[in-house]
Design a protein around this motif. Structure first.
Motif, PDB file in Angstrom:
ATOM      1  N   VAL A  14      33.554 -22.031  -9.208  1.00  0.00           N
ATOM      2  CA  VAL A  14      34.911 -21.537  -9.452  1.00  0.00           C
ATOM      3  C   VAL A  14      35.531 -21.216  -8.096  1.00  0.00           C
ATOM      4  CG1 VAL A  14      36.268 -19.685 -10.512  1.00  0.00           C
ATOM      5  CG2 VAL A  14      34.187 -20.524 -11.650  1.00  0.00           C
ATOM      6  N   MET A  33      38.663 -19.624  -5.799  1.00  0.00           N
ATOM      7  CA  MET A  33      39.812 -18.725  -5.822  1.00  0.00           C
ATOM      8  C   MET A  33      40.357 -18.600  -4.402  1.00  0.00           C
ATOM      9  SD  MET A  33      38.559 -15.817  -8.581  1.00  0.00           S
ATOM     10  CE  MET A  33      36.940 -15.508  -7.866  1.00  0.00           C
ATOM     11  N   VAL A  44      42.267 -17.310  -1.205  1.00  0.00           N
ATOM     12  CA  VAL A  44      42.792 -16.052  -0.659  1.00  0.00           C
ATOM     13  C   VAL A  44      43.772 -16.444   0.433  1.00  0.00           C
ATOM     14  CG1 VAL A  44      42.210 -13.815   0.350  1.00  0.00           C
ATOM     15  CG2 VAL A  44      40.505 -15.033  -1.030  1.00  0.00           C
ATOM     16  N   MET A  64      38.920 -18.159   1.081  1.00  0.00           N
ATOM     17  CA  MET A  64      38.489 -18.591  -0.237  1.00  0.00           C
ATOM     18  C   MET A  64      37.362 -17.703  -0.766  1.00  0.00           C
ATOM     19  SD  MET A  64      38.876 -21.448  -2.190  1.00  0.00           S
ATOM     20  CE  MET A  64      39.176 -22.874  -1.153  1.00  0.00           C
ATOM     21  N   ILE A  65      37.378 -17.500  -2.078  1.00  0.00           N
ATOM     22  CA  ILE A  65      36.208 -16.940  -2.763  1.00  0.00           C
ATOM     23  C   ILE A  65      35.707 -18.015  -3.718  1.00  0.00           C
ATOM     24  CG2 ILE A  65      35.365 -15.188  -4.388  1.00  0.00           C
ATOM     25  CD1 ILE A  65      36.030 -13.917  -1.782  1.00  0.00           C
ATOM     26  N   ASN A  90      32.603 -18.874  -6.707  1.00  0.00           N
ATOM     27  CA  ASN A  90      31.496 -18.417  -7.541  1.00  0.00           C
ATOM     28  C   ASN A  90      30.679 -19.627  -7.987  1.00  0.00           C
ATOM     29  OD1 ASN A  90      32.481 -15.825  -7.439  1.00  0.00           O
ATOM     30  ND2 ASN A  90      32.519 -15.514  -9.649  1.00  0.00           N
ATOM     31  N   THR A 140      24.618 -15.705 -10.179  1.00  0.00           N
ATOM     32  CA  THR A 140      25.987 -15.998  -9.769  1.00  0.00           C
ATOM     33  C   THR A 140      26.071 -15.808  -8.269  1.00  0.00           C
ATOM     34  OG1 THR A 140      26.845 -15.161 -11.870  1.00  0.00           O
ATOM     35  CG2 THR A 140      28.426 -15.426 -10.074  1.00  0.00           C
ATOM     36  N   ILE A 186      28.201 -15.452  -5.154  1.00  0.00           N
ATOM     37  CA  ILE A 186      29.588 -15.135  -4.810  1.00  0.00           C
ATOM     38  C   ILE A 186      29.724 -15.348  -3.305  1.00  0.00           C
ATOM     39  CG2 ILE A 186      31.397 -13.360  -4.819  1.00  0.00           C
ATOM     40  CD1 ILE A 186      29.805 -12.010  -7.135  1.00  0.00           C
ATOM     41  N   SER A 195      32.231 -15.767   0.079  1.00  0.00           N
ATOM     42  CA  SER A 195      33.553 -15.613   0.683  1.00  0.00           C
ATOM     43  C   SER A 195      33.615 -16.479   1.924  1.00  0.00           C
ATOM     44  CB  SER A 195      33.808 -14.148   1.050  1.00  0.00           C
ATOM     45  OG  SER A 195      33.030 -13.801   2.167  1.00  0.00           O
ATOM     46  N   LYS A 201      35.961 -16.757   5.173  1.00  0.00           N
ATOM     47  CA  LYS A 201      37.075 -16.125   5.879  1.00  0.00           C
ATOM     48  C   LYS A 201      37.090 -16.623   7.320  1.00  0.00           C
ATOM     49  CE  LYS A 201      39.537 -11.974   6.809  1.00  0.00           C
ATOM     50  NZ  LYS A 201      39.455 -11.042   7.926  1.00  0.00           N
ATOM     51  N   PRO A 213      35.655 -14.431 -13.613  1.00  0.00           N
ATOM     52  CA  PRO A 213      36.006 -14.267 -12.195  1.00  0.00           C
ATOM     53  C   PRO A 213      37.509 -14.069 -11.981  1.00  0.00           C
ATOM     54  CG  PRO A 213      35.259 -16.535 -12.700  1.00  0.00           C
ATOM     55  CD  PRO A 213      35.578 -15.852 -13.990  1.00  0.00           C
ATOM     56  N   ALA A 214      37.835 -13.138 -11.114  1.00  0.00           N
ATOM     57  CA  ALA A 214      39.239 -12.902 -10.763  1.00  0.00           C
ATOM     58  C   ALA A 214      39.297 -12.344  -9.340  1.00  0.00           C
ATOM     59  CB  ALA A 214      39.888 -11.936 -11.746  1.00  0.00           C
ATOM     60  N   LEU A 215      40.491 -12.383  -8.787  1.00  0.00           N
ATOM     61  CA  LEU A 215      40.688 -11.985  -7.391  1.00  0.00           C
ATOM     62  C   LEU A 215      41.987 -11.195  -7.273  1.00  0.00           C
ATOM     63  CD1 LEU A 215      40.318 -12.341  -4.236  1.00  0.00           C
ATOM     64  CD2 LEU A 215      41.435 -14.559  -4.504  1.00  0.00           C
ATOM     65  N   THR A 219      37.379  -9.141  -4.966  1.00  0.00           N
ATOM     66  CA  THR A 219      37.177 -10.067  -6.074  1.00  0.00           C
ATOM     67  C   THR A 219      36.226  -9.413  -7.068  1.00  0.00           C
ATOM     68  OG1 THR A 219      36.428 -12.263  -6.716  1.00  0.00           O
ATOM     69  CG2 THR A 219      35.352 -11.289  -4.829  1.00  0.00           C
ATOM     70  N   THR A 231      33.726 -10.163 -10.517  1.00  0.00           N
ATOM     71  CA  THR A 231      33.083 -11.097 -11.439  1.00  0.00           C
ATOM     72  C   THR A 231      32.398 -10.275 -12.508  1.00  0.00           C
ATOM     73  OG1 THR A 231      32.662 -12.674  -9.654  1.00  0.00           O
ATOM     74  CG2 THR A 231      31.427 -12.979 -11.694  1.00  0.00           C
ATOM     75  N   THR A 275      33.386  -7.648  -4.819  1.00  0.00           N
ATOM     76  CA  THR A 275      33.093  -8.140  -3.472  1.00  0.00           C
ATOM     77  C   THR A 275      34.335  -7.986  -2.602  1.00  0.00           C
ATOM     78  OG1 THR A 275      31.574  -9.777  -4.399  1.00  0.00           O
ATOM     79  CG2 THR A 275      32.296 -10.153  -2.143  1.00  0.00           C
ATOM     80  N   ASP A 276      34.141  -7.487  -1.398  1.00  0.00           N
ATOM     81  CA  ASP A 276      35.228  -7.328  -0.428  1.00  0.00           C
ATOM     82  C   ASP A 276      35.526  -8.703   0.197  1.00  0.00           C
ATOM     83  OD1 ASP A 276      36.200  -4.817   1.747  1.00  0.00           O
ATOM     84  OD2 ASP A 276      36.373  -6.925   2.298  1.00  0.00           O
ATOM     85  N   THR A 277      36.775  -9.133   0.100  1.00  0.00           N
ATOM     86  CA  THR A 277      37.080 -10.483   0.601  1.00  0.00           C
ATOM     87  C   THR A 277      37.116 -10.537   2.132  1.00  0.00           C
ATOM     88  OG1 THR A 277      39.458 -10.098   0.438  1.00  0.00           O
ATOM     89  CG2 THR A 277      38.403 -11.109  -1.454  1.00  0.00           C
TER      90      THR A 277
END
Lengths: 305, 305
Positions: free
Chosen positions: A39, A41, A43, A48-49, A51, A64, A66, A68, A70, B53-55, B62, B64, B81-83
Motif C-alpha cells: 500500500v 501513501m 507524503v 512516501m509511506i 505498507n 506488516t 511499515i 517510510s 524521506k 492504513p492511513a496517513l 501514519t 495502521t 509511525t512518525d513520517t
C-alpha cells in the motif's frame, strides 16, 4: 511485545534468511501464505509511506512492514501480530532486514541458476542495497574475485572498503568501464535506479547469471531488453509486481522480445530443476513483496526472542 | 515507543473522539489525509486479519490498524509511525477505539441531520457495537427515552443493564416488536448483521434520522430499501466502501430506488448546512474507513502520552 532494534537484528544472518525464506516459499506452495500488494501513501511530492502486509497461516502470525521513505532514505519496521490472540507480539527493525532478504533471495536464485563453477562476481551499482547482494552470492558460490563498477569511482572505492570491512577476503577490483566487468563476470548483480540498460548485451560473458534488483518502477530499466529476451530462464520473486513495475521487463514485452508468461516465480522455482548448458544466460529479477519481509521478520523474531 | 492497553484508552472519551474526527475531516478537506482501502487476509474459512492504513500529513503520522477476527471476536491495535523519523512511536489498543469512533461518527452525523427536538432514541440490534452508538447520540441530543429491540429479549435486557451501568440515566424500555420501536423513535440506530431489512418503512415516525452501522458486506442489508429511497439526505462515512460493501444500498440502487451519486461523504457534510423539514427522513450510513481509526488512534496517543 518485544522490540528489536537495528543493532539487535544484525545477529540474524544471511544463512538464517536463506533458510527462513525457503521455509516461507514451501509454505506458500502449501497454501499457507497470504501475500498482499504493498500500500503506497505519498507524503507530499517526494516522500512516501509504504505498507507490506502478509500472513503466515502455519505460523499463526501476520506481518506488516511499515516503511517510510524521506529524502531518499528509507527506514522500516515489521509489526508481527499473533492471529490467535490478536496481540501485537513484536516490532522488528527492518531496514537491514530488507537488504538482507533481498540478498538472500538473490542467493537462493543464484544457487539454482548460476553455473556451479562461477567464480567472478560483478556488481553494477554499489549503493546500500548491493552489500547484502554480495553476501547472498558468496554464500552459494566459491567466488574468487569481485569486480565493481560505479559511474562515480569513489562510490565503488567506498563499497570496496565497506565489504572488505565486513570480512570479504577474495580479490576486489574496480572496473573503469562496465564492459570490462561484463566480459569477465560469471555472475552479475545490477543494483541501480537507472532509466536505461546499465550494460551492453554483446559484451556479456557466455553462461552469465544476472540478479537484477535495482529497478522497481516502470521508469527504471537497468536490465538490457535483448538480454531479457535471450535468457534461458527468468525467475522472479513476484510475477504481479514485475508485470506492473519492472521497467526493463515491461519494455522487453513491449518490444516483443519477452513474454510475461515465461517468468517462473521463486516459489515454483525451488521445486524445479534447471537444465542449463555452459553458454545459457539466466536472470533473477527481484521487485520485492510482502511475504519476503514477513519471512525474515518472523525468522529474526524466532532467533532473537 | 509507547504501548497503550485497552484499559488505558478508556480514558479517551466520546467528546475527545468527536473533536478529533472532526479535525481529521477538516484536514481531509485540506488534502492532508491519505485514506487507503483496508487489506483483507483470510485465515482459513472464517477468521481474518484486516489492515487499515492511513496517513495524516499535517500531523506527520501514519496509522495502521491491524485487526484480527477469530471465532467472531475481533481485536485491534493501531500502530503509529512518525513520517519524519520513520520510527514506530505507539501501539494503541484499538478494540474500544473502533467502537468509540463509530459512535462518534454517528454522533457527528446525528448532530447535523436529526431534528433538534429529537428525544426518543431506538436501538435495533443490541450487540457490542451499539453501546458507543448510544453515547454518540446522547452527546448531541437531549434524549429522554431509549427503546431497545432484539429478537432475543435477554440480549436487550443485558444491553439495558450495561448502558445503565455506564451511567445512562434516561428511561430505557424494551420493545416486544420492532414496529413499537420505530413508531415512537426520532432517532434509530441499526446495528445488526441482518440479511434483510430490520424495520418496515411504513411504520417509521415522520422526521426520523437513522444511523445504520451494522451492514458491512454485500449480503448484509439491515436498512430498508424504500427508506433509503425516500431519505432527503444520505450521508456516508466512505463512499467507495458503501458502493462496494453496503448490501442495503447496493440493493436500493439495483431496484432503482437510490443513486450512489446522491450520497454525501462525511467530510463534505461537515461543511454543509442541511435544510430538513419536520417530516424529512435522513440517514447516516457507516461502513468504516482507515482515516477514522487513525483520527482516534492519534487523538488517544496525544491525550494519553
Amino acid at each position: 511485545m518485544i522490540i528489536f532494534t537495528e543493532e539487535e537484528v544484525f545477529n540474524y544472518h544471511m544463512a538464517d534468511a536463506i533458510k527462513d525464506i525457503k521455509r516461507t516459499l514451501m509454505r506458500q506452495n502449501n497454501g499457507k501464505i497470504v501475500n498482499r500488494k504493498h500500500v503506497m501513501m505519498p507524503v507530499g511530492d517526494s516522500n512516501m509511506i509504504m505498507n507490506f502486509p502478509a500472513l503466515d497461516i502455519e505460523q499463526g502470525l501476520t506481518s506488516t512492514k511499515i516503511m517510510s521513505i524521506k529524502d531518499g532514505v528509507s527506514k522500516a519496521h515489521s509489526i508481527l501480530t499473533d492471529t490467535d490472540s490478536g496481540e501485537v507480539i513484536a516490532n522488528v527493525a527492518a531496514s537491514y532486514l530488507t537488504e538482507l532478504r533481498t540478498g538472500a533471495m538473490s542467493g537462493i536464485a543464484t544457487d539454482m541458476l548460476a553455473r556451479k563453477d562461477a567464480s567472478v562476481l560483478g556488481v553494477i551499482g554499489t549503493g546500500r542495497m548491493a552489500v547484502q547482494q554480495v553476501f547472498g552470492v558468496l554464500s552459494v558460490r566459491d567466488i574468487e574475485k569481485i569486480i565493481l563498477f560505479n559511474h562515480h569511482p569513489e562510490k565503488a572505492e567506498y563499497f570496496k572498503d565497506k565489504i572488505r570491512g565486513l570480512t570479504v577476503t577474495c580479490d576486489i577490483e574496480i572496473a573503469s568501464n562496465v564492459n570490462t566487468l561484463t566480459k569477465a563476470c560469471d555472475i552479475i548483480i545490477t543494483a541501480t535506479p537507472s532509466r536505461e540498460a546499465v550494460f551492453d548485451d554483446t559484451y556479456l560473458k557466455e553462461g552469465v547469471h544476472i540478479n537484477g534488483i535495482g529497478a522497481f518502477m516502470p521508469s527504471t530499466k537497468e536490465l538490457n531488453v535483448d538480454t531479457i529476451g535471450r535468457a534461458k530462464y527468468v525467475v522472479v520473486d513476484y510475477k504481479k509486481g514485475v508485470e506492473s513495475s519492472a521497467g526493463g521487463f515491461i519494455e522487453a514485452v513491449k518490444q516483443d522480445k519477452f513474454k510475461f508468461e515465461n517468468m517462473i516465480q521463486l516459489n515454483d522455482a525451488i521445486e524445479m530443476s534447471f537444465d542449463r548448458n555452459e553458454k545459457d544466460i539466466t536472470i533473477f529479477k527481484s521487485i520485492g513483496a510482502s511475504l519476503y519481509d514477513m519471512a525474515v521478520a518472523i525468522g529474526a523474531y524466532e532467533k532473537l526472542k
